[in-house]
Design a protein around this motif. Structure first.
Motif, short mmCIF file in Angstrom:
data_model
loop_
_atom_site.label_atom_id
_atom_site.label_comp_id
_atom_site.label_asym_id
_atom_site.label_seq_id
_atom_site.Cartn_x
_atom_site.Cartn_y
_atom_site.Cartn_z
N ALA A 257 0.83 -1.20 0.00
CA ALA A 257 0.00 0.00 0.00
C ALA A 257 0.86 1.25 0.00
CB ALA A 257 -0.93 0.00 1.20
N ASP A 258 1.90 1.26 0.81
CA ASP A 258 2.78 2.42 0.88
C ASP A 258 3.46 2.69 -0.46
OD1 ASP A 258 4.35 4.40 2.64
OD2 ASP A 258 5.95 3.24 1.72
N THR A 259 3.93 1.61 -1.10
CA THR A 259 4.59 1.77 -2.40
C THR A 259 3.62 2.21 -3.47
OG1 THR A 259 6.18 0.06 -1.79
CG2 THR A 259 6.00 0.59 -4.13
N LEU A 260 2.41 1.63 -3.48
CA LEU A 260 1.41 2.00 -4.48
C LEU A 260 1.01 3.47 -4.33
CD1 LEU A 260 -0.91 -1.13 -4.65
CD2 LEU A 260 0.68 -0.31 -6.39
N VAL A 261 0.86 3.92 -3.09
CA VAL A 261 0.51 5.33 -2.88
C VAL A 261 1.61 6.24 -3.43
CG1 VAL A 261 0.21 7.12 -1.12
CG2 VAL A 261 -1.03 4.96 -0.92
N ALA A 262 2.86 5.87 -3.20
CA ALA A 262 3.96 6.68 -3.72
C ALA A 262 3.93 6.73 -5.25
CB ALA A 262 5.29 6.11 -3.23
N LEU A 263 3.69 5.58 -5.88
CA LEU A 263 3.65 5.53 -7.34
C LEU A 263 2.45 6.30 -7.88
CD1 LEU A 263 4.61 1.79 -7.91
CD2 LEU A 263 6.05 3.79 -8.31
N VAL A 264 1.27 6.13 -7.25
CA VAL A 264 0.08 6.84 -7.69
C VAL A 264 0.25 8.34 -7.48
CG1 VAL A 264 -2.39 7.16 -7.29
CG2 VAL A 264 -1.44 4.86 -7.36
N ALA A 265 0.92 8.72 -6.40
CA ALA A 265 1.19 10.14 -6.17
C ALA A 265 2.01 10.72 -7.31
CB ALA A 265 1.92 10.34 -4.84
N GLY A 266 2.94 9.92 -7.84
CA GLY A 266 3.70 10.37 -9.01
C GLY A 266 2.80 10.57 -10.22
N LEU A 267 1.83 9.66 -10.39
CA LEU A 267 0.89 9.78 -11.50
C LEU A 267 -0.11 10.92 -11.29
CD1 LEU A 267 0.12 6.02 -12.22
CD2 LEU A 267 1.57 7.56 -13.54
N MET A 268 -0.25 11.36 -10.05
CA MET A 268 -1.11 12.50 -9.77
C MET A 268 -0.38 13.82 -10.04
SD MET A 268 -2.87 13.55 -6.10
CE MET A 268 -1.27 13.58 -5.27
N ILE A 269 0.91 13.85 -9.74
CA ILE A 269 1.67 15.10 -9.82
C ILE A 269 2.34 15.31 -11.17
CG2 ILE A 269 3.71 16.29 -8.89
CD1 ILE A 269 2.93 15.19 -6.15
N PHE A 270 2.98 14.27 -11.73
CA PHE A 270 3.79 14.48 -12.93
C PHE A 270 2.99 14.83 -14.18
CE2 PHE A 270 7.15 11.98 -10.60
CZ PHE A 270 7.98 13.07 -10.42
N PRO A 271 1.77 14.30 -14.40
CA PRO A 271 1.01 14.79 -15.56
C PRO A 271 0.79 16.30 -15.53
CG PRO A 271 0.00 12.79 -14.72
CD PRO A 271 1.04 13.20 -13.73
N ILE A 272 0.56 16.83 -14.33
CA ILE A 272 0.39 18.28 -14.18
C ILE A 272 1.72 18.99 -14.39
CG2 ILE A 272 -0.24 20.09 -12.54
CD1 ILE A 272 -2.14 18.08 -11.23
N VAL A 273 2.77 18.44 -13.82
CA VAL A 273 4.10 19.03 -13.96
C VAL A 273 4.49 19.16 -15.43
CG1 VAL A 273 6.56 18.59 -13.58
CG2 VAL A 273 4.94 18.32 -11.69
N PHE A 274 4.30 18.09 -16.20
CA PHE A 274 4.70 18.10 -17.60
C PHE A 274 3.77 18.95 -18.46
CE2 PHE A 274 6.69 13.85 -16.48
CZ PHE A 274 7.98 14.35 -16.50
N SER A 275 2.48 18.97 -18.15
CA SER A 275 1.55 19.74 -18.97
C SER A 275 1.77 21.24 -18.83
CB SER A 275 0.10 19.40 -18.59
OG SER A 275 -0.19 19.80 -17.28
N PHE A 276 2.36 21.66 -17.72
CA PHE A 276 2.62 23.09 -17.52
C PHE A 276 4.10 23.43 -17.67
CE2 PHE A 276 -1.57 22.76 -15.73
CZ PHE A 276 -2.15 23.99 -15.99
N GLY A 277 4.87 22.47 -18.18
CA GLY A 277 6.27 22.74 -18.49
C GLY A 277 7.16 22.95 -17.28
N LEU A 278 6.80 22.34 -16.13
CA LEU A 278 7.61 22.50 -14.93
C LEU A 278 8.77 21.51 -14.93
CD1 LEU A 278 4.76 22.82 -12.26
CD2 LEU A 278 5.97 24.67 -13.43
N ASP A 279 9.79 21.82 -14.16
CA ASP A 279 10.94 20.94 -14.02
C ASP A 279 10.63 19.90 -12.95
OD1 ASP A 279 13.35 19.69 -13.73
OD2 ASP A 279 14.47 21.46 -13.07
#
Length: 449
Positions: A257-279
């Motif tokens: 559960a801990d690992t899945l939350v970390a991975l899903v958190a990446g899928l929550m944050i990085f699509p936004i990061v890349f769509s707005f051109g953030l580093d």
């Protein structure tokens, strides 16, 4: 008037309550903030690959050991390690294992509350329509930071003071399902509106050329500390387990559960990061500076942003109550203080120490963080491994892990006896080298360069 400690040791009312509490303790700001920014700073998918291996081979065996120690002795972390050592015919001074973990957890709580308070402030500002304003409401000064630090610590103390069933269980069995619902909803939203393909590639497309010593050490540290071991939490929570509890399968669920939350958190944050051109390697500022600015340009951005930071608040709270619980359980066991008095006293101490971090980031980083994260946590983890692998008889550990198959117990014993001490000792040595000796060993090994 001081109360007396309860005559009978409390127990979880159900396996579900224990799993929610343990997962809530493990899932914290390190998953929602630490994992994404460390992933970004260490080559994306290469870091994820090494991180998962470190969870399986390092964090998982330590978690099993700590739950076994607590469940066997049915005491606080200090008493559990002392009693178990004496039962094995060893010195009661092995209680140092519990002492180090408890002190580390308490020190972490002092500054964790300050950061969690800021998470509360961002959530409140978002729901109040504050994203995009020159001055966001409820924040921007040390006075506001102190207020939110106090508010978060007050909630933590309130929950812990109400005991295992009336406080911790009641909160985690409500907040953790809500956490998973919010996480799923925000992740779906991010994948639909953001750069999902780029995020998946970044997280899951291996690039073995990125794997070096620095990535390994960073992933090992993130995995070890994310699961919540070495801070007396899991020994304390393990002490509330019934004797027929299956520690092996529960440990699998908690780590997964801990690992899945970390991975899903990446899928929550990085699509936004890349769509707005953030580093993606921007680090700490990714959550508290870059992401809030992104919400300004989103449809319903203030609501989405408020929900995002409320999600982080839940993760922070379920972790903070476990950090305080480890200390309160010890005080309640060894003094005439009742639970409420112990929670108020040590919650107050944590608040006062954290107040120093509000006014001085150097105090937080160079004193509290250095002592707790760079010294005490890895030292505690190292000692837990040595204690479970070399001090406690193998037969006693086998008895506590009776539900585990022969293969799983064999894996556990080899890891906890040989691999974990070396790996965690490496974290400790490199951390000390980096902080006190200018990173000479790091440079010699080619790590972190």
């Amino acid at each position: 008037m001081a109360g007396s400690a309860p005559s009978a040791h409390a127990h979880w009312s159900s396996r579900f309550a224990f799993i929610m509490a343990a997962v809530g303790s493990a899932v914290g700001l390190g998953n929602l903030w630490g994992f994404p920014f460390r992933t970004g700073a260490n080559g994306g998918s290469a870091f994820v690959l090494v991180y998962i291996a470190c969870v399986v081979f390092i964090a998982f065996p330590v978690l099993m050991a700590e739950l076994s120690i607590g469940r066997h002795a049915q005491k606080s972390a200090v008493s559990s390690t002392r009693n178990m050592a004496r039962e094995a015919g060893k010195s009661g001074n092995w209680s140092i294992v519990g002492w180090i973990g408890m002190i580390a957890g308490f020190l972490i709580l002092t500054t964790y509350s300050v950061i969690a308070g800021q998470v509360m402030a961002f959530s409140a500002a978002g729901f109040a329509g504050g994203f995009g304003q020159d001055e966001m409401p409820f924040m921007g000064s040390n006075s506001w930071s102190m207020f939110w630090h106090f508010a978060f610590m007050f909630i933590t103390v309130l929950v812990v003071s109400r005991g295992l069933k009336g406080g911790i269980e009641r909160v985690v069995t409500i907040l953790m399902p809500l956490f998973f619902i919010l996480l799923a909803a925000l992740t779906v939203y991010a994948l639909i509106t953001g750069e999902a393909g780029q995020a998946f590639a970044y997280l899951f497309q291996p690039d073995f050329s990125q794997i070096d010593g620095g990535v390994f050490v960073s992933a090992l540290g993130q995995a070890f500390f994310s699961v919540g071991v070495a801070s007396a939490i899991m020994v304390t929570y393990g002490s509330y387990l019934n004797k027929d509890a299956n520690i092996a399968s529960s440990s699998v669920i908690i780590c997964t559960a801990d690992t899945l939350v970390a991975l899903v958190a990446g899928l929550m944050i990085f699509p936004i990061v890349f769509s707005f051109g953030l580093d993606p390697a921007v680090g700490f500022n990714l959550i508290f500076e870059a992401i809030p600015n992104v919400f300004v340009d989103m449809p319903f951005g203030n609501i989405i942003g408020g929900a995002f930071f409320f999600l982080a608040f839940i993760a922070a709270l379920t972790s903070s109550i476990s950090l305080l619980e480890a200390t309160v359980a010890f005080v309640e066991e060894h003094s005439d203080f009742g639970r409420m008095q112990a929670a108020l006293l040590f919650g107050g101490f944590a608040f006062l120490i954290g107040a120093g971090a509000v006014y001085s980031q150097e105090f937080a980083a160079n004193f509290i963080d250095l002592i707790s994260n760079s010294i005490l946590l890895p030292l505690g983890g190292f000692l837990v491994a040595v204690f479970a692998g070399w001090v406690v008889p193998k037969s006693l550990m086998r008895e506590e892990l009776s539900h585990a198959s022969g293969a799983m117990f064999g894996f556990f014993h080899i890891m906890i006896r040989y691999i974990v001490p070396i790996a965690v000792g490496l974290i400790l040595i490199l951390g000390l080298d980096s902080n006190f000796f200018g990173g000479r060993l790091n440079a010699l090994l080619g790590i972190g360069g």
